[in-house]
Design a protein around this motif. Structure first.
Motif, PDB file in Angstrom:
ATOM      1  N   SER A  10       0.885  -1.173   0.000  1.00  0.00           N
ATOM      2  CA  SER A  10       0.000   0.000   0.000  1.00  0.00           C
ATOM      3  C   SER A  10       0.922   1.222   0.000  1.00  0.00           C
ATOM      4  CB  SER A  10      -0.861   0.009   1.276  1.00  0.00           C
ATOM      5  OG  SER A  10      -0.014   0.232   2.394  1.00  0.00           O
ATOM      6  N   PRO A  11       0.397   2.408  -0.302  1.00  0.00           N
ATOM      7  CA  PRO A  11       1.240   3.606  -0.241  1.00  0.00           C
ATOM      8  C   PRO A  11       1.919   3.782   1.122  1.00  0.00           C
ATOM      9  CG  PRO A  11      -0.805   4.107  -1.374  1.00  0.00           C
ATOM     10  CD  PRO A  11      -0.952   2.705  -0.856  1.00  0.00           C
ATOM     11  N   GLU A  12       1.194   3.512   2.204  1.00  0.00           N
ATOM     12  CA  GLU A  12       1.774   3.684   3.548  1.00  0.00           C
ATOM     13  C   GLU A  12       2.906   2.676   3.771  1.00  0.00           C
ATOM     14  OE1 GLU A  12      -1.549   3.183   2.948  1.00  0.00           O
ATOM     15  OE2 GLU A  12      -1.976   5.348   3.008  1.00  0.00           O
ATOM     16  N   GLN A  13       2.682   1.433   3.320  1.00  0.00           N
ATOM     17  CA  GLN A  13       3.731   0.409   3.489  1.00  0.00           C
ATOM     18  C   GLN A  13       4.974   0.773   2.679  1.00  0.00           C
ATOM     19  OE1 GLN A  13       1.328  -2.898   2.179  1.00  0.00           O
ATOM     20  NE2 GLN A  13       1.153  -3.746   4.247  1.00  0.00           N
ATOM     21  N   LEU A  14       4.775   1.255   1.452  1.00  0.00           N
ATOM     22  CA  LEU A  14       5.940   1.612   0.638  1.00  0.00           C
ATOM     23  C   LEU A  14       6.722   2.740   1.318  1.00  0.00           C
ATOM     24  CD1 LEU A  14       7.750   1.417  -1.825  1.00  0.00           C
ATOM     25  CD2 LEU A  14       6.156   2.911  -3.069  1.00  0.00           C
ATOM     26  N   ALA A  15       6.010   3.729   1.849  1.00  0.00           N
ATOM     27  CA  ALA A  15       6.696   4.825   2.554  1.00  0.00           C
ATOM     28  C   ALA A  15       7.517   4.269   3.718  1.00  0.00           C
ATOM     29  CB  ALA A  15       5.668   5.848   3.052  1.00  0.00           C
ATOM     30  N   ALA A  16       6.962   3.275   4.422  1.00  0.00           N
ATOM     31  CA  ALA A  16       7.678   2.691   5.572  1.00  0.00           C
ATOM     32  C   ALA A  16       8.924   1.936   5.103  1.00  0.00           C
ATOM     33  CB  ALA A  16       6.742   1.761   6.346  1.00  0.00           C
ATOM     34  N   GLU A  17       8.827   1.233   3.966  1.00  0.00           N
ATOM     35  CA  GLU A  17      10.000   0.490   3.449  1.00  0.00           C
ATOM     36  C   GLU A  17      11.099   1.467   3.006  1.00  0.00           C
ATOM     37  OE1 GLU A  17      10.256  -2.914   3.623  1.00  0.00           O
ATOM     38  OE2 GLU A  17       8.282  -2.871   4.571  1.00  0.00           O
ATOM     39  N   ILE A  18      10.690   2.585   2.422  1.00  0.00           N
ATOM     40  CA  ILE A  18      11.677   3.604   2.014  1.00  0.00           C
ATOM     41  C   ILE A  18      12.386   4.170   3.250  1.00  0.00           C
ATOM     42  CG2 ILE A  18      11.907   5.927   1.003  1.00  0.00           C
ATOM     43  CD1 ILE A  18       9.573   5.123  -0.921  1.00  0.00           C
ATOM     44  N   ARG A  19      11.595   4.427   4.288  1.00  0.00           N
ATOM     45  CA  ARG A  19      12.206   4.948   5.538  1.00  0.00           C
ATOM     46  C   ARG A  19      13.169   3.929   6.132  1.00  0.00           C
ATOM     47  NH1 ARG A  19       7.168   7.478   6.329  1.00  0.00           N
ATOM     48  NH2 ARG A  19       6.350   5.668   7.424  1.00  0.00           N
TER      49      ARG A  19
END
Ligand SMILES: Cc1cc2nc3c(=O)[nH]c(=O)nc-3n(C[C@H](O)[C@H](O)[C@H](O)COP(=O)(O)O)c2cc1C
Length: 332
Positions: free
Chosen positions: A48-57
């Motif tokens: 999901s967009p939120e999960q992708l943001a977390a993986e980038i972080r």
């Protein structure tokens, strides 16, 4: 050290890119590869967009080296995930399996470089015309989704001849230093490796898949569309997926037109097989290079071993096989 246009372009110590693999390469794997001096890629399309943001972080918490985010561009969630990648200013983006044109334009406006993975010379030409910064040439031996056109060995030099100055990396069949050395000799600027990193400690593949890559040899991986037809997966018709052969595939190969008729019952069988971990029916995505993988290792160690072996081969093998002196041109 091995220096190529790709190490220069992306600021790497080594010409190794870990492939974006949806469901397998999250932030932990990408971070480990980048920290070791390669370019680690997050396979974005399962998030999901939120999960992708977390993986980038997660990557940024572990390393300040460059990394990338790769898309199954034909998937319906690409636009919203591209927004996340752009918002987070990831250094590199990769596209595959759909026209990347408007995505390349959006990324380049904010200084993000784009690699386009292609399965033919024609697709490489189109990707260059669309503004790609680098091309990943994917042969039929690649693990996961790939084309039916040709192997890495002929496709890489054919693409280099066709597109001129744009850096090219080779994808498909490379799992050790021999493969990296070979594709550098073909003129590639690096290796884009998936299967070898499936069997890494940091990959998010399940334990059964990792062990299957270790246990099964080069002969046991087949290119099929059976599961994609059944699941209505978002890939073009000329793209299949290379996975571990099994009795389910053998039973349905040649009967692809009949799959829809039996869809409900077959999906149930696959679901049950997944729950019980039955390799006779579940999909294990990897390629023929699994035959070169004998243990699950930390991703950084994989990078170091592949590079060390390639350097050793490139130093010693040419001088061992070239015999100095006049070539014998006499005809018997
Ligand atoms: C488990 C797995 C998942 C993959 N997922 C993706 C993906 O999400 N997007 C993509 O462009 N390619 C994907 N691929 C293909 C890789 O990008 C790459 O072309 C391939 O792994 C290279 O060949 P190799 O497996 O022989 O190293 C995947 C490959 C594997 C093995």
């Amino acid at each position: 050290m091995l220096r190529t246009r790709v190490t220069e372009m992306f600021g790497l110590d080594h010409p190794i890119i870990s492939a974006p693999m949806a469901g397998t390469s999250g932030g932990a794997l990408a971070a480990a590869v980048s920290a070791a001096g390669g370019l680690g890629m997050i396979g974005a399309s399962v998030y999901s967009p939120e999960q992708l943001a977390a993986e980038i972080r997660l990557v940024r918490d572990h390393t300040d080296r460059n990394f990338g985010v790769g898309f199954i561009t034909s998937a319906p969630n690409t636009d919203e995930l591209m927004d996340v990648a752009i918002e987070h200013q990831v250094p590199v983006i990769a596209h595959a399996f759909a026209d990347p044109g408007r995505h390349i334009a959006a990324a380049s406006q904010v200084g993000i470089k784009t690699i386009v993975q292609v399965q033919s010379v024609e697709l490489a030409r189109r990707a260059v015309a669309a503004g790609a910064d680098a091309i990943a040439v994917q042969g039929i031996e690649a693990g996961g989704h790939t084309g039916y056109v040709g192997g890495t060995l002929p496709m890489v030099p054919a693409v280099i001849d066709a597109i001129g100055d744009i850096p090219v990396v080779a994808a498909g069949g490379i799992a050790d230093g021999r493969g990296l050395a070979a594709v550098l000799m073909l003129g590639a600027d690096g290796a884009w490796m998936g299967t070898r990193f499936v069997a890494s400690e940091e990959s998010t593949s399940n334990a059964l898949s990792k062990q299957a890559v270790v246990d099964h040899g080069a002969d046991e991986w087949v290119l099929t569309r059976i599961y994609d037809i059944l699941t209505h997966a978002p890939f073009p018709d000329d793209i299949g997926e290379r996975i571990l052969n099994n009795p389910f595939i053998e039973a349905w190969t040649g009967f692809e037109n009949e799959l829809d008729e039996h869809r409900t019952e077959l999906l149930q069988q696959i679901q049950q097989g997944s729950e019980s971990g039955d390799l006779d029916i579940i999909r294990v995505l990897a390629g023929n290079s699994a035959g070169l993988v004998h243990e699950i290792l930390p991703a950084g160690e994989i990078v170091r071993r592949v590079v060390a072996e390639a350097e050793m081969i490139l130093r010693s093998r040419p001088s061992g096989i070239i015999i100095e002196g006049e070539a014998d041109t006499s005809v018997a």
